[in-house]
Design an enzyme around this catalytic site. Structure first.
Site, PDB file in Angstrom:
ATOM      1  N   PRO A 201       2.576   4.948   1.157  1.00 27.73           N
ATOM      2  CA  PRO A 201       3.380   5.252   2.345  1.00 27.73           C
ATOM      3  C   PRO A 201       2.520   5.712   3.526  1.00 27.73           C
ATOM      4  O   PRO A 201       1.478   6.335   3.334  1.00 27.73           O
ATOM      5  CB  PRO A 201       4.275   6.406   1.899  1.00 27.73           C
ATOM      6  CG  PRO A 201       4.269   6.375   0.422  1.00 27.73           C
ATOM      7  CD  PRO A 201       2.963   5.787   0.006  1.00 27.73           C
ATOM      8  N   GLY A 202       2.985   5.373   4.722  1.00 30.77           N
ATOM      9  CA  GLY A 202       2.376   5.919   5.924  1.00 30.77           C
ATOM     10  C   GLY A 202       1.017   5.366   6.293  1.00 30.77           C
ATOM     11  O   GLY A 202       0.294   5.968   7.072  1.00 30.77           O
ATOM     12  N   VAL A 203       0.649   4.197   5.761  1.00 29.87           N
ATOM     13  CA  VAL A 203      -0.652   3.624   6.127  1.00 29.87           C
ATOM     14  C   VAL A 203      -0.536   2.595   7.246  1.00 29.87           C
ATOM     15  O   VAL A 203      -1.533   2.019   7.663  1.00 29.87           O
ATOM     16  CB  VAL A 203      -1.370   2.975   4.915  1.00 29.87           C
ATOM     17  CG1 VAL A 203      -1.785   4.036   3.922  1.00 29.87           C
ATOM     18  CG2 VAL A 203      -0.507   1.923   4.261  1.00 29.87           C
TER      19      VAL A 203
ATOM     20  N   SER B 273      -4.930   5.895 -17.600  1.00 23.68           N
ATOM     21  CA  SER B 273      -6.226   6.120 -16.977  1.00 23.68           C
ATOM     22  C   SER B 273      -6.728   7.548 -17.100  1.00 23.68           C
ATOM     23  O   SER B 273      -7.846   7.846 -16.719  1.00 23.68           O
ATOM     24  CB  SER B 273      -6.188   5.693 -15.509  1.00 23.68           C
ATOM     25  OG  SER B 273      -5.472   6.617 -14.754  1.00 23.68           O
TER      26      SER B 273
ATOM     27  N   GLY C 126       0.819  -1.204   0.000  1.00 27.22           N
ATOM     28  CA  GLY C 126       0.000   0.000   0.000  1.00 27.22           C
ATOM     29  C   GLY C 126       0.854   1.255   0.000  1.00 27.22           C
ATOM     30  O   GLY C 126       2.076   1.184   0.071  1.00 27.22           O
TER      31      GLY C 126
ATOM     32  N   THR D 129       4.569  -1.076   8.122  1.00 27.59           N
ATOM     33  CA  THR D 129       5.691  -1.464   8.974  1.00 27.59           C
ATOM     34  C   THR D 129       5.235  -1.638  10.416  1.00 27.59           C
ATOM     35  O   THR D 129       5.614  -2.596  11.090  1.00 27.59           O
ATOM     36  CB  THR D 129       6.797  -0.393   8.899  1.00 27.59           C
ATOM     37  OG1 THR D 129       7.156  -0.226   7.530  1.00 27.59           O
ATOM     38  CG2 THR D 129       8.019  -0.831   9.688  1.00 27.59           C
TER      39      THR D 129
ATOM     40  N   LYS E 234      -8.309   5.810  -5.633  1.00 27.45           N
ATOM     41  CA  LYS E 234      -8.824   6.973  -6.354  1.00 27.45           C
ATOM     42  C   LYS E 234     -10.106   7.485  -5.715  1.00 27.45           C
ATOM     43  O   LYS E 234     -10.327   8.691  -5.612  1.00 27.45           O
ATOM     44  CB  LYS E 234      -9.074   6.608  -7.819  1.00 27.45           C
ATOM     45  CG  LYS E 234      -7.794   6.422  -8.622  1.00 27.45           C
ATOM     46  CD  LYS E 234      -8.114   5.952 -10.027  1.00 27.45           C
ATOM     47  CE  LYS E 234      -6.839   5.843 -10.858  1.00 27.45           C
ATOM     48  NZ  LYS E 234      -7.100   5.226 -12.166  1.00 27.45           N
TER      49      LYS E 234
HETATM   50  P1  ATP Z   1       6.019   3.237   4.134  1.00 22.48           P
HETATM   51  O1  ATP Z   1       5.441   2.579   2.936  1.00 22.48           O
HETATM   52  O2  ATP Z   1       6.404   4.648   3.826  1.00 22.48           O
HETATM   53  O3  ATP Z   1       7.085   2.461   4.805  1.00 22.48           O
HETATM   54  P2  ATP Z   1       4.214   2.363   6.237  1.00 22.48           P
HETATM   55  O4  ATP Z   1       2.906   1.885   5.692  1.00 22.48           O
HETATM   56  O5  ATP Z   1       5.197   1.337   6.623  1.00 22.48           O
HETATM   57  O6  ATP Z   1       4.805   3.402   5.205  1.00 22.48           O
HETATM   58  P3  ATP Z   1       4.204   3.158   8.982  1.00 22.48           P
HETATM   59  O7  ATP Z   1       5.580   3.635   9.200  1.00 22.48           O
HETATM   60  O8  ATP Z   1       3.874   1.795   9.452  1.00 22.48           O
HETATM   61  O9  ATP Z   1       3.851   3.316   7.458  1.00 22.48           O
HETATM   62  O10 ATP Z   1       3.143   4.183   9.602  1.00 22.48           O
HETATM   63  C1  ATP Z   1       3.407   5.560   9.780  1.00 22.48           C
HETATM   64  C2  ATP Z   1       2.881   6.020  11.107  1.00 22.48           C
HETATM   65  O11 ATP Z   1       1.470   6.058  11.124  1.00 22.48           O
HETATM   66  C3  ATP Z   1       3.276   5.119  12.254  1.00 22.48           C
HETATM   67  O12 ATP Z   1       3.584   5.924  13.354  1.00 22.48           O
HETATM   68  C4  ATP Z   1       2.027   4.297  12.500  1.00 22.48           C
HETATM   69  O13 ATP Z   1       1.961   3.835  13.813  1.00 22.48           O
HETATM   70  C5  ATP Z   1       0.936   5.294  12.185  1.00 22.48           C
HETATM   71  N1  ATP Z   1      -0.295   4.634  11.704  1.00 22.48           N
HETATM   72  C6  ATP Z   1      -0.580   4.262  10.447  1.00 22.48           C
HETATM   73  N2  ATP Z   1      -1.793   3.692  10.348  1.00 22.48           N
HETATM   74  C7  ATP Z   1      -2.312   3.707  11.579  1.00 22.48           C
HETATM   75  C8  ATP Z   1      -3.553   3.254  12.141  1.00 22.48           C
HETATM   76  N3  ATP Z   1      -4.499   2.669  11.389  1.00 22.48           N
HETATM   77  N4  ATP Z   1      -3.733   3.431  13.456  1.00 22.48           N
HETATM   78  C9  ATP Z   1      -2.789   4.013  14.215  1.00 22.48           C
HETATM   79  N5  ATP Z   1      -1.619   4.463  13.766  1.00 22.48           N
HETATM   80  C10 ATP Z   1      -1.365   4.318  12.458  1.00 22.48           C
HETATM   81 MG    MG Z   2       7.248   1.187   6.185  1.00 19.94          MG
END
Ligand code: ATP
Ligand code: MG
Length: 523
Positions: A110-112, A431, A108, A115, A474
């Site tokens: 970034p930042g979702v 698209s 997915g 990790t 989207k």
């Molecule tokens: P990337 O692809 O850039 O590595 P990622 O999907 O691994 O991104 P994370 O580093 O896991 O992103 O998440 C970023 C921050 O957002 C973290 O501090 C994480 O705890 C917080 N976070 C993301 N989703 C949630 C959620 N559903 N509930 C609580 N905190 C969340």
């Molecule tokens: Mg990550």
């Protein structure tokens, strides 16, 4: 004495006979060496590694799935589907009691939370957690290690990570597996294949260790921002779990329940020192972030907290309940206007839905005419496929000029310019086809496009609309941008049916087959 200590430590290792024999032999070598020479320390490091590495040392799995669910819920808001898939995976693991099931890959934008989900899974299972970032890794030796004879030789990162984990069955997060690149020094992805292959990984060979190491009890979880750049053979090994972005409402909840408490704690403050109510959180989301995930939001909240922390430290007056004014004071004027598209009140401007590496987004396609000889110019850092879409769109208009009520000589009198802001962001893919066509028709006929409408779809030369990918992302982006109506290919209805109804609230969908339907609906 040192050597005796090593010998006695080796007694407590659960080594197979051949490994014990190997160790004893290497220890004898060390004994015979002159402690002054460089080889001595290399040899000693080597033996230390053997002793430090966990061999058949397992943590006991906690297969209480209710507890696992609780931990996932505690750390992450929402993500119901994702959590359900993870629990299902753990259930299968519990029943089969081996690791031969496919590797999970959290995929997915970034930042979702990909990790951080990996970390929660480790805790839910009661396993140790290690993370290894594969981003930019291009040398096979980084995975597999260098032979001892090599100057500065080291074990590879797999073995190093296991040493750090301290058990032979940790949850091992392979972060950013899509960014593994092929360099000049061997192919790291083929080494990764061996790591992930249940047929081979019970005897993973590290060049430095010179022994087979059993990786078969390790639980590997990969994370990835894109599927297309994962090596196909690796991708076949993995079960993909799609972690999509969040709606504004979800972001506000995440901020309230997780991000703000976390930031307060990190800055040594408490809830009493600073409160941000939901309407203000929404302001922050909308005015200062544009993303599918919440990483940017977390940064903005950190800024808010720092702002308060500074006031407290300087013993200045400040408002504990954040108001809109405080937001502007701490973060500056809002950087993003969410209703940008409403200003585009001219013919030739159409809103499209795009899917980029950072998730879904809306984009605008603008076209203009100038005196000329029918040349088509395109700007905005467009990729090849996207440029082809523009050419197809123009050809379609030329061959259907009659039906569209256009005089054929218009194409010879003007140059056409298509631009897709922002110019610095690269864009590609088919698209935007229907969006470009609509933009051109709007331009030629000087009919404005309906407000609050957005579209995505590929076109053919004959004016058929084809389905496109990334629909869920989207749609979330469209909602964030307060779009009301969306035009899609009929075949994309399937994708819409898979989305939770609450994400679709306030949106109207029009499913189309032909370009003529698009023009009827949009103009
Ligand atoms: P990337 O692809 O850039 O590595 P990622 O999907 O691994 O991104 P994370 O580093 O896991 O992103 O998440 C970023 C921050 O957002 C973290 O501090 C994480 O705890 C917080 N976070 C993301 N989703 C949630 C959620 N559903 N509930 C609580 N905190 C969340
Ligand atoms: Mg990550």
């Amino acid at each position: 004495a040192e050597i005796e200590e090593m010998r006695s430590r080796s007694k407590s290792k659960k080594w197979k006979k051949n490994i014990q024999k190997h160790f004893d032999k290497e220890l004898t070598k060390l004994q015979r060496m002159n402690p002054q020479v460089a080889e001595f320390s290399i040899q000693k490091n080597y033996l230390d590694l053997m002793l430090d590495l966990p061999w058949e040392e397992f943590s006991k799995d906690k297969f209480d799935l209710k507890r696992a669910k609780k931990i996932l819920d505690r750390d992450h808001y929402g993500l119901d589907d994702v959590k359900k898939r993870i629990i299902e995976y753990l259930a299968v693991l519990k029943l089969r009691n081996d690791m031969k099931s496919p590797i999970l890959c959290l995929y997915g934008p970034p930042g979702v939370g990909k990790t951080s989900l990996g970390k929660s899974i480790a805790e839910a299972l009661g396993r140790e957690y290690v993370r290894m970032s594969l981003g930019g890794l291009r040398d096979e030796a980084e995975i597999r290690g260098h032979r001892k004879t090599y100057i500065g030789a080291m074990p590879g990162r797999i073995i190093k990570s296991l040493k750090k984990a301290g058990t032979s069955n940790p949850v091992f997060v392979l972060d950013e597996i899509d960014k593994l690149s092929v360099g000049s020094q061997g192919d790291p992805s083929s080494a990764m294949l061996e790591v992930l292959d249940p047929e081979q990984n019970s005897e993973f060979y590290d060049n430095f260790l010179e022994l087979g190491y059993d990786l078969s009890k390790v639980m590997f979880i990969a994370t990835s921002n894109s599927l297309s750049t994962i090596q196909p053979a690796l991708r076949d090994r993995m079960e993909i779990i799609n972690v999509t972005g969040y709606t504004i409402e979800e972001k506000v909840e995440i901020a309230k329940k997780h991000l703000l408490p976390k930031q307060l704690k990190e800055h040594g403050l408490s809830k009493k020192d600073l409160q941000i109510a939901k309407p203000q959180l929404e302001k922050i989301v909308e005015g200062y972030t544009r993303e599918s995930g919440v990483r940017g939001l977390e940064k903005q909240i950190a800024k808010m907290v720092r702002h308060a922390a500074m006031k407290i430290a300087m013993e200045e007056e400040y408002t504990k309940k954040v108001t809109n004014e405080v937001i502007v004071e701490a973060l500056g004027a809002p950087k993003l206007e969410r209703n940008k598209y409403e200003n585009n009140d001219v013919a030739g401007v159409v809103t499209g839905l795009a899917w980029t590496r950072v998730g879904g987004d809306i984009l605008f396609i603008e076209s203009t005419l100038s005196k000329g000889k029918g040349q088509l110019n395109m700007t905005g850092n467009l990729g090849k496929v996207m440029k082809e879409s523009a050419t197809i769109a123009l050809e379609y208009i030329k061959s259907n000029a009659d039906q569209l009520g256009l005089s054929p000589d218009i194409f010879e009198k003007y140059n056409i310019h298509i631009h897709v802001p922002e110019g610095a962001t690269p864009k590609d893919g088919p698209s935007a086809g229907i969006t470009m066509l609509t933009s051109l028709v709007s331009l030629f006929t000087q009919r404005k496009v309906k407000k609050s409408i957005a579209m995505t779809g590929e076109i053919t030369l004959r004016g058929k609309v084809l389905p496109v990918g990334g629909i869920k992302e989207k749609i979330l982006a469209a909602k964030r941008a307060k779009i009301k109506e969306i035009l899609l290919c009929e075949d994309n209805k399937r994708d819409i049916d898979e989305i939770k109804p609450e994400y679709l609230k306030g949106l109207t969908f029009h499913y189309v087959k032909e370009m003529s339907d698009v023009l009827d609906l949009a103009l």
